[in-house]
Design a protein around this motif. Structure first.
Motif, PDB file in Angstrom:
ATOM      1  N   UNK A 208      15.627  56.770  10.118  1.00 18.90           N
ATOM      2  CA  UNK A 208      14.506  56.737   9.366  1.00 18.90           C
ATOM      3  C   UNK A 208      14.037  55.606   9.303  1.00 18.90           C
ATOM      4  N   UNK A 209      14.974  54.396   9.259  1.00 21.18           N
ATOM      5  CA  UNK A 209      14.335  53.011   9.141  1.00 21.18           C
ATOM      6  C   UNK A 209      13.682  52.646  10.460  1.00 21.18           C
ATOM      7  N   UNK A 210      14.137  53.297  11.509  1.00 25.08           N
ATOM      8  CA  UNK A 210      13.145  53.095  12.902  1.00 25.08           C
ATOM      9  C   UNK A 210      11.802  53.287  12.590  1.00 25.08           C
ATOM     10  N   UNK A 211      11.355  54.172  11.622  1.00 25.21           N
ATOM     11  CA  UNK A 211       9.992  54.562  11.407  1.00 25.21           C
ATOM     12  C   UNK A 211       9.098  53.361  10.682  1.00 25.21           C
ATOM     13  N   UNK A 212       9.712  52.361  10.238  1.00 24.22           N
ATOM     14  CA  UNK A 212       9.186  51.251   9.543  1.00 24.22           C
ATOM     15  C   UNK A 212       8.514  51.622   8.110  1.00 24.22           C
ATOM     16  N   UNK A 213       9.028  52.559   7.632  1.00 24.43           N
ATOM     17  CA  UNK A 213       8.443  53.134   6.484  1.00 24.43           C
ATOM     18  C   UNK A 213       9.477  52.944   5.279  1.00 24.43           C
ATOM     19  N   UNK A 214       9.479  52.171   4.389  1.00 23.36           N
ATOM     20  CA  UNK A 214      10.428  52.011   3.357  1.00 23.36           C
ATOM     21  C   UNK A 214      10.122  53.241   2.371  1.00 23.36           C
ATOM     22  N   UNK A 215       9.068  53.393   2.061  1.00 15.75           N
ATOM     23  CA  UNK A 215       9.148  54.697   1.152  1.00 15.75           C
ATOM     24  C   UNK A 215       9.668  55.939   1.777  1.00 15.75           C
ATOM     25  N   UNK A 217      12.252  56.039   3.683  1.00 18.59           N
ATOM     26  CA  UNK A 217      13.619  55.826   3.620  1.00 18.59           C
ATOM     27  C   UNK A 217      14.096  55.920   2.059  1.00 18.59           C
ATOM     28  N   UNK A 218      13.327  55.465   1.116  1.00 15.31           N
ATOM     29  CA  UNK A 218      13.859  55.759  -0.362  1.00 15.31           C
ATOM     30  C   UNK A 218      13.811  57.128  -0.838  1.00 15.31           C
ATOM     31  N   UNK A 219      12.845  57.781  -0.262  1.00 18.28           N
ATOM     32  CA  UNK A 219      12.526  59.267  -0.710  1.00 18.28           C
ATOM     33  C   UNK A 219      13.475  60.156  -0.146  1.00 18.28           C
ATOM     34  N   UNK A 220      13.572  59.813   1.099  1.00 11.97           N
ATOM     35  CA  UNK A 220      14.350  60.730   1.854  1.00 11.97           C
ATOM     36  C   UNK A 220      15.977  60.621   1.675  1.00 11.97           C
TER      37      UNK A 220
END
Length: 277
Positions: A208-215, A217-220
């Motif tokens: 998921x970090x490959x998507x570049x969206x920290x939120x 990654x955190x929520x998932x």
């Protein structure tokens, strides 16, 4: 560990261990740099107490006295206990429906009740336990419906991201995730639910970090952790065969992603998130 309710059976918490994590020096250094920028540079120049230097105090070059670090040590202990309690949740040593008191858990860990309560408060925020006034914390009892709901929400969030990444991330970048997938296979083969739970989350987090969206990654990641707690009335932890099968889904997915087989990726991702845990 022992439930605080009178007459409740003693929980099998003797097996819970606080893992050794000797990182107090690193934490202390990071804390000093954060609070008083340039602290380590001051130490390297031999100007005395770096904290005093950062405050503008004149130290005349004298050696700095040892600084007490109760907050660092307490934070470290709290983190270790939080890790141990999370492990106990995954393995079922903290049993759904049981009430555990801070003093009783602290006695088991050989620490005061304060860091235990702090760790339990974090678990309460995560939905793993609930506060029982004047008694302690009760491990939340969850049923199949809640697990199914978590699986559905995870699929709604993660599956579209996986499929989008499958179309945009180059094969060499997927290949870099191979060590994480192999670590999950090793943890599953060892039959350790707690180790596998961590390796499983690490693999999904890296994808998921490959998507570049920290939120994202955190929520998932929060949903994933909650999905790993066993429900009440079931075996305490997933069996070795189940863990191995799940881990090999990671490697099969990586093979398909590296090969660029979009149809196979779509099929495997759908299967992986069906009843995911």
């Amino acid at each position: 560990m022992r439930p605080s309710a009178q007459g409740a059976p003693e929980a099998e918490a003797a097996q819970v261990r606080v893992p050794a994590q000797p990182r107090a020096v690193d934490v202390d250094r990071a804390e000093n740099v954060d609070r008083a920028g340039g602290v380590d540079r001051a130490r390297a120049r031999g100007t005395g107490d770096p904290v005093a230097t950062a405050r503008g105090e004149h130290t005349h070059g004298e050696p700095a006295p040892p600084r007490p670090r109760p907050l660092v040590q307490r934070s470290s202990v709290r983190g270790q206990i939080l890790d141990a309690l999370r492990t106990a949740l995954v393995t079922g040593e903290l049993r759904p429906g049981e009430v555990y008191s801070g003093p009783a858990l602290g006695e088991r860990f050989g620490v005061s009740a304060t860091p235990v309560r702090e760790a339990m408060q974090q678990l309460a925020l995560e939905g793993a336990v609930e506060v029982v006034p004047n008694r302690g914390f009760r491990v939340v009892e969850r049923g199949d419906r809640e697990l199914a709901e978590l699986a559905e929400v995870r699929a709604l969030i993660e599956v579209p991201v996986w499929l989008r990444l499958a179309r945009t991330v180059p094969a060499e970048r997927w290949a870099q995730l191979r060590p994480l997938a192999e670590a999950a296979v090793r943890a599953a083969s060892a039959g350790c639910p707690a180790a596998y739970a961590e390796a499983d989350r690490a693999f999904h987090r890296a994808v998921l970090a490959l998507a570049g969206n920290d939120q994202l990654v955190h929520i998932a990641g929060d949903l994933h952790r909650r999905a790993q707690w066993p429900p009440a009335g079931t075996p305490a932890a997933r069996g070795r065969a189940d863990l191995i099968a799940d881990a090999h889904e990671h490697t099969a997915l990586l093979d398909a992603l590296i090969a660029g087989d979009q149809d196979l990726v779509r099929t495997l991702v759908g299967e992986h998130f069906t009843g995911a845990r």
